[in-house]
Design a protein around this motif. Sequence first.
Motif, PDB file in Angstrom:
ATOM      1  N   TYR A 285       0.854  -1.189   0.000  1.00  0.00           N
ATOM      2  CA  TYR A 285       0.000   0.000   0.000  1.00  0.00           C
ATOM      3  C   TYR A 285       0.889   1.237   0.000  1.00  0.00           C
ATOM      4  O   TYR A 285       1.924   1.249   0.685  1.00  0.00           O
ATOM      5  N   TYR A 287       0.363   1.352  -3.362  1.00  0.00           N
ATOM      6  CA  TYR A 287       0.394   0.949  -4.770  1.00  0.00           C
ATOM      7  C   TYR A 287      -0.696  -0.074  -5.081  1.00  0.00           C
ATOM      8  O   TYR A 287      -1.024  -0.291  -6.248  1.00  0.00           O
ATOM      9  N   GLN A 288      -1.245  -0.690  -4.071  1.00  0.00           N
ATOM     10  CA  GLN A 288      -2.408  -1.550  -4.200  1.00  0.00           C
ATOM     11  C   GLN A 288      -3.491  -1.042  -3.243  1.00  0.00           C
ATOM     12  O   GLN A 288      -3.168  -0.581  -2.134  1.00  0.00           O
ATOM     13  N   ASN A 317     -10.397  -2.251  -7.094  1.00  0.00           N
ATOM     14  CA  ASN A 317      -9.890  -3.146  -8.134  1.00  0.00           C
ATOM     15  C   ASN A 317     -10.533  -4.525  -8.072  1.00  0.00           C
ATOM     16  O   ASN A 317      -9.949  -5.518  -8.481  1.00  0.00           O
TER      17      ASN A 317
END
Length: 492
Positions: A285, A287-288, A317
């Motif tokens: 996190y 980045y996700q 996502n």
Amino acid sequence: MEPKPATKHHLSPEASLSSSVDDPEITSAGSSSASSSNQNKRPRNNVLNEREDYETDSSMIIGENTLDYKNKKPVGCVTDWQIQQQDVLSSDLMGSCTTSDLQTDAPDDSQKNLESDAMDYTSDHFDECDYFDEDDGEYEFDTDMIDNDCSYNLAAKFDHLDLPPGVEATVPWLQKPIHEKPSNHVPLEEEIDKIFNSLKQFDTVEDCSDHHFAKETNEGKKPPKEWMKKIQQDWKLLENDLPETIYVRAYEERMDLLRAVIIGPAGTPYHDGLFFFDFQFPSDYPYQPPKAHYHSGGLRLNPNLYACGKVCLSLLNTWSGSGCEKWNPHKSTMLQVLVSIQALVLNEKPYFNEPGYEMTANSQYGQKSALKYNENTFLYSCKTMLYSLRRPPKYFEDFVAGHFRKRGHTILVACRAYLDNARVGCDVEKVQNANAGEGCSSDFKAQLKQLFEDLLMEFTVKGADCKEFLSQKAKVGDATALPKPEYSTVEL
């Protein structure tokens, strides 16, 4: 069928109870005559024992209650004060009392019979009392209860006696019992309100044992500074910018975990309901996006919220999307996720969240299907309310109690209006005037009627304003029934 992508990101601006116990034996004792007391002996909780080390001419000494935990029977304990009181009673009162009343100067046989009766009663009495502890298999006595019973029974024996002045004041068990004592305890309802109003929208807690992602840890891996910095930034946003209808709890020792509750928006079939979500920040996190789990209670009340707890949203996502619909490591935040769930998932007509169904939004079939879906959704929302009331998540117990105490009346009003053909999902504040609706299915009404009774019981326990419905139930046996208008007849 997979749900449609979310296309908008919208930020909302927004005890102990005290009781008294009346001893029924006091009344009966006061009306008993001295001549019949031996024939109809009343049970006594206090055992009269003969004092062996003090000669009183076979007189019985009334002792203070103590408990012999070895034999589990009350025994007498004689004090100097009691010996003095015995002398006073023996000299001043024997002329106006029978031997059966005071049990003084009694023959040896009568004395033995009295002791035998008292011991027999003690054994029988404690067999029937609720002092048994199933855990250790032994009796545990409430000494205050036993002392009060003894005092009341002994005092009752002197109800018809003309006692000398001052005797009652010096003998505690001759004084009139006070059944109602003043209490400074705050009523449960006020305590619930006080705690609820003091709750912070964002706060940190400790124990995460009931969190869905509690067992998923990154042990052995030191989180990067950027990871910690991003989460702290999210915490700051949540603390300052949360809308009034969202509450969040972070965990001090597990920065990767978060729990949130979203209050169902007005004007939707989710109104006033509580919907709980658990989140986890992954090791990579931001980045996700964070992982999400919905506390469904086994119910699927939205195309984007699965019974297994999956949350289907482009921002997470878990569904396809493009551009700003997808998670952006440099712009997206945890606050944005929560507001998106509230605005895009818990909406007015969730039926059209199903992929492809939005194409029927302008058709009669689509609108009819949407209303039917709203009926089922509201039923599931009511079941979710009951689930939350009976099993509130950790650290949200006070919030659940306070919320439904505050909103219970409004929810019940909406239920009753829906039973009277108001459209499910209309603005709950105006629902009382929405009686000219399109009509709800008979199956929906049958299920809602039972849920109404369950909610009425739970809300009443929490102290919600249910007087209107309880009064109606007392009159006609049905709290969902609306008062019938009264018509006057005029003779022409």
